[in-house]
Design a protein around this motif. Sequence first.
Motif, PDB file in Angstrom:
ATOM      1  N   LYS A   9     -13.852   1.974  14.000  1.00 58.02           N
ATOM      2  CA  LYS A   9     -14.160   0.669  13.406  1.00 58.02           C
ATOM      3  C   LYS A   9     -15.426   0.746  12.560  1.00 58.02           C
ATOM      4  O   LYS A   9     -15.474   0.203  11.457  1.00 58.02           O
ATOM      5  N   ASP A  10     -16.438   1.432  13.085  1.00 53.25           N
ATOM      6  CA  ASP A  10     -17.694   1.570  12.347  1.00 53.25           C
ATOM      7  C   ASP A  10     -17.483   2.336  11.051  1.00 53.25           C
ATOM      8  O   ASP A  10     -18.046   1.989  10.011  1.00 53.25           O
ATOM      9  N   MET A  11     -16.662   3.390  11.100  1.00 50.90           N
ATOM     10  CA  MET A  11     -16.409   4.188   9.912  1.00 50.90           C
ATOM     11  C   MET A  11     -15.657   3.365   8.856  1.00 50.90           C
ATOM     12  O   MET A  11     -16.009   3.397   7.673  1.00 50.90           O
ATOM     13  N   ILE A  12     -14.660   2.623   9.285  1.00 53.45           N
ATOM     14  CA  ILE A  12     -13.907   1.784   8.345  1.00 53.45           C
ATOM     15  C   ILE A  12     -14.835   0.773   7.686  1.00 53.45           C
ATOM     16  O   ILE A  12     -14.744   0.515   6.490  1.00 53.45           O
ATOM     17  N   GLY A  13     -15.761   0.233   8.458  1.00 53.34           N
ATOM     18  CA  GLY A  13     -16.679  -0.771   7.935  1.00 53.34           C
ATOM     19  C   GLY A  13     -17.765  -0.244   7.027  1.00 53.34           C
ATOM     20  O   GLY A  13     -18.333  -0.994   6.234  1.00 53.34           O
ATOM     21  N   SER A  14     -18.053   1.055   7.122  1.00 58.13           N
ATOM     22  CA  SER A  14     -19.182   1.600   6.363  1.00 58.13           C
ATOM     23  C   SER A  14     -18.795   2.554   5.244  1.00 58.13           C
ATOM     24  O   SER A  14     -19.646   2.948   4.446  1.00 58.13           O
ATOM     25  N   GLN A  15     -17.526   2.933   5.151  1.00 63.45           N
ATOM     26  CA  GLN A  15     -17.093   3.908   4.142  1.00 63.45           C
ATOM     27  C   GLN A  15     -16.091   3.270   3.181  1.00 63.45           C
ATOM     28  O   GLN A  15     -15.474   2.251   3.491  1.00 63.45           O
ATOM     29  N   LEU A  16     -15.913   3.898   2.031  1.00 65.94           N
ATOM     30  CA  LEU A  16     -14.852   3.494   1.113  1.00 65.94           C
ATOM     31  C   LEU A  16     -13.553   4.106   1.640  1.00 65.94           C
ATOM     32  O   LEU A  16     -13.459   5.323   1.830  1.00 65.94           O
ATOM     33  N   ASN A  17     -12.577   3.272   1.898  1.00 65.54           N
ATOM     34  CA  ASN A  17     -11.312   3.703   2.481  1.00 65.54           C
ATOM     35  C   ASN A  17     -10.253   3.828   1.389  1.00 65.54           C
ATOM     36  O   ASN A  17     -10.230   3.042   0.441  1.00 65.54           O
ATOM     37  N   PHE A  18      -9.355   4.783   1.550  1.00 61.70           N
ATOM     38  CA  PHE A  18      -8.300   5.035   0.575  1.00 61.70           C
ATOM     39  C   PHE A  18      -6.946   4.763   1.202  1.00 61.70           C
ATOM     40  O   PHE A  18      -6.660   5.229   2.308  1.00 61.70           O
ATOM     41  N   LEU A  19      -6.119   4.019   0.469  1.00 58.97           N
ATOM     42  CA  LEU A  19      -4.772   3.677   0.903  1.00 58.97           C
ATOM     43  C   LEU A  19      -3.785   4.601   0.210  1.00 58.97           C
ATOM     44  O   LEU A  19      -3.838   4.766  -1.012  1.00 58.97           O
ATOM     45  N   ALA A  20      -2.870   5.176   0.986  1.00 60.09           N
ATOM     46  CA  ALA A  20      -1.820   6.031   0.435  1.00 60.09           C
ATOM     47  C   ALA A  20      -0.463   5.394   0.708  1.00 60.09           C
ATOM     48  O   ALA A  20      -0.212   4.877   1.799  1.00 60.09           O
ATOM     49  N   THR A  21       0.390   5.424  -0.308  1.00 61.64           N
ATOM     50  CA  THR A  21       1.757   4.921  -0.207  1.00 61.64           C
ATOM     51  C   THR A  21       2.665   5.880  -0.972  1.00 61.64           C
ATOM     52  O   THR A  21       2.186   6.794  -1.641  1.00 61.64           O
ATOM     53  N   THR A  22       3.965   5.645  -0.875  1.00 64.01           N
ATOM     54  CA  THR A  22       4.914   6.387  -1.702  1.00 64.01           C
ATOM     55  C   THR A  22       5.893   5.401  -2.312  1.00 64.01           C
ATOM     56  O   THR A  22       6.220   4.371  -1.721  1.00 64.01           O
ATOM     57  N   ASP A  23       6.365   5.752  -3.508  1.00 66.86           N
ATOM     58  CA  ASP A  23       7.333   4.871  -4.159  1.00 66.86           C
ATOM     59  C   ASP A  23       8.748   5.218  -3.699  1.00 66.86           C
ATOM     60  O   ASP A  23       8.957   6.104  -2.863  1.00 66.86           O
ATOM     61  N   GLU A  24       9.715   4.525  -4.261  1.00 66.19           N
ATOM     62  CA  GLU A  24      11.108   4.699  -3.843  1.00 66.19           C
ATOM     63  C   GLU A  24      11.660   6.089  -4.156  1.00 66.19           C
ATOM     64  O   GLU A  24      12.682   6.499  -3.602  1.00 66.19           O
ATOM     65  N   ASN A  25      10.976   6.856  -5.014  1.00 63.57           N
ATOM     66  CA  ASN A  25      11.392   8.220  -5.318  1.00 63.57           C
ATOM     67  C   ASN A  25      10.585   9.258  -4.549  1.00 63.57           C
ATOM     68  O   ASN A  25      10.723  10.451  -4.790  1.00 63.57           O
ATOM     69  N   GLY A  26       9.719   8.807  -3.648  1.00 63.56           N
ATOM     70  CA  GLY A  26       8.899   9.713  -2.854  1.00 63.56           C
ATOM     71  C   GLY A  26       7.624  10.156  -3.545  1.00 63.56           C
ATOM     72  O   GLY A  26       6.917  11.022  -3.034  1.00 63.56           O
ATOM     73  N   ASN A  27       7.317   9.579  -4.709  1.00 60.89           N
ATOM     74  CA  ASN A  27       6.093   9.942  -5.421  1.00 60.89           C
ATOM     75  C   ASN A  27       4.879   9.324  -4.733  1.00 60.89           C
ATOM     76  O   ASN A  27       4.881   8.127  -4.443  1.00 60.89           O
ATOM     77  N   PRO A  28       3.844  10.123  -4.478  1.00 61.04           N
ATOM     78  CA  PRO A  28       2.673   9.601  -3.781  1.00 61.04           C
ATOM     79  C   PRO A  28       1.785   8.754  -4.690  1.00 61.04           C
ATOM     80  O   PRO A  28       1.773   8.938  -5.911  1.00 61.04           O
ATOM     81  N   GLN A  29       1.059   7.858  -4.065  1.00 68.04           N
ATOM     82  CA  GLN A  29       0.068   7.033  -4.738  1.00 68.04           C
ATOM     83  C   GLN A  29      -1.083   6.866  -3.762  1.00 68.04           C
ATOM     84  O   GLN A  29      -0.877   6.637  -2.569  1.00 68.04           O
ATOM     85  N   VAL A  30      -2.299   7.015  -4.262  1.00 61.98           N
ATOM     86  CA  VAL A  30      -3.474   6.819  -3.414  1.00 61.98           C
ATOM     87  C   VAL A  30      -4.553   6.131  -4.238  1.00 61.98           C
ATOM     88  O   VAL A  30      -4.685   6.378  -5.438  1.00 61.98           O
ATOM     89  N   GLY A  31      -5.293   5.244  -3.604  1.00 65.96           N
ATOM     90  CA  GLY A  31      -6.354   4.546  -4.309  1.00 65.96           C
ATOM     91  C   GLY A  31      -7.320   3.901  -3.330  1.00 65.96           C
ATOM     92  O   GLY A  31      -6.972   3.614  -2.183  1.00 65.96           O
ATOM     93  N   PRO A  32      -8.541   3.670  -3.790  1.00 67.22           N
ATOM     94  CA  PRO A  32      -9.547   3.048  -2.929  1.00 67.22           C
ATOM     95  C   PRO A  32      -9.229   1.581  -2.687  1.00 67.22           C
ATOM     96  O   PRO A  32      -8.687   0.906  -3.558  1.00 67.22           O
ATOM     97  N   LYS A  33      -9.553   1.122  -1.510  1.00 72.55           N
ATOM     98  CA  LYS A  33      -9.400  -0.293  -1.162  1.00 72.55           C
ATOM     99  C   LYS A  33     -10.736  -0.777  -0.606  1.00 72.55           C
ATOM    100  O   LYS A  33     -11.047  -0.614   0.568  1.00 72.55           O
ATOM    101  N   GLY A  34     -11.515  -1.368  -1.492  1.00 70.21           N
ATOM    102  CA  GLY A  34     -12.850  -1.830  -1.125  1.00 70.21           C
ATOM    103  C   GLY A  34     -12.858  -2.972  -0.137  1.00 70.21           C
ATOM    104  O   GLY A  34     -13.877  -3.242   0.491  1.00 70.21           O
ATOM    105  N   THR A  35     -11.728  -3.656   0.028  1.00 67.93           N
ATOM    106  CA  THR A  35     -11.669  -4.762   0.978  1.00 67.93           C
ATOM    107  C   THR A  35     -11.073  -4.349   2.327  1.00 67.93           C
ATOM    108  O   THR A  35     -10.869  -5.204   3.191  1.00 67.93           O
ATOM    109  N   MET A  36     -10.794  -3.055   2.515  1.00 62.15           N
ATOM    110  CA  MET A  36     -10.224  -2.602   3.783  1.00 62.15           C
ATOM    111  C   MET A  36     -11.217  -2.889   4.899  1.00 62.15           C
ATOM    112  O   MET A  36     -12.412  -2.619   4.776  1.00 62.15           O
TER     113      MET A  36
END
Length: 134
Positions: A9-36
């Motif tokens: 919890k402390d790490m999530i609150g103090s670091q920039l967190n990155f969200l990873a997803t994949t699209d319908e073709n299995g292509n990866p996507q990753v990006g920062p989420k400053g509101t995580m």
Amino acid sequence: MATLTQEMKDMIGSQLNFLATTDENGNPQVGPKGTMRVFDDTHLIYNEETGRHAWHNLQQNGKAAVASVDRSKLKGFRFEGTVAIHKDDQIFEDAQAFAKSKHLPAAIAAVVISVDRIIKLDAGPDAGTVIEEG
């Protein structure tokens, strides 16, 4: 579901967190989420603001991974799970209030991630170790 420790919890609150997803073709996507942020002991939440790639992917398959790393300590965690999208309820209203209090853009939705698995991202031989699977 897997349970977040205070260290996580402390790490999530103090670091920039990155969200990873994949699209319908299995292509990866990753990006920062400053509101995580931590929602409760078994969920994370972030404000979806852009409505672009991650948003599309989450609506397609509902799965996400969040990486949080303290680079100075070479320690981190990956939180994997499924999402619930909130657009017209108290969770969404609370997300809007959070955005306003931080002077951020209004949210398109609040995305709550049920943490199903936690993986260690520390440097060294323990990297990739599953800590908890719910």
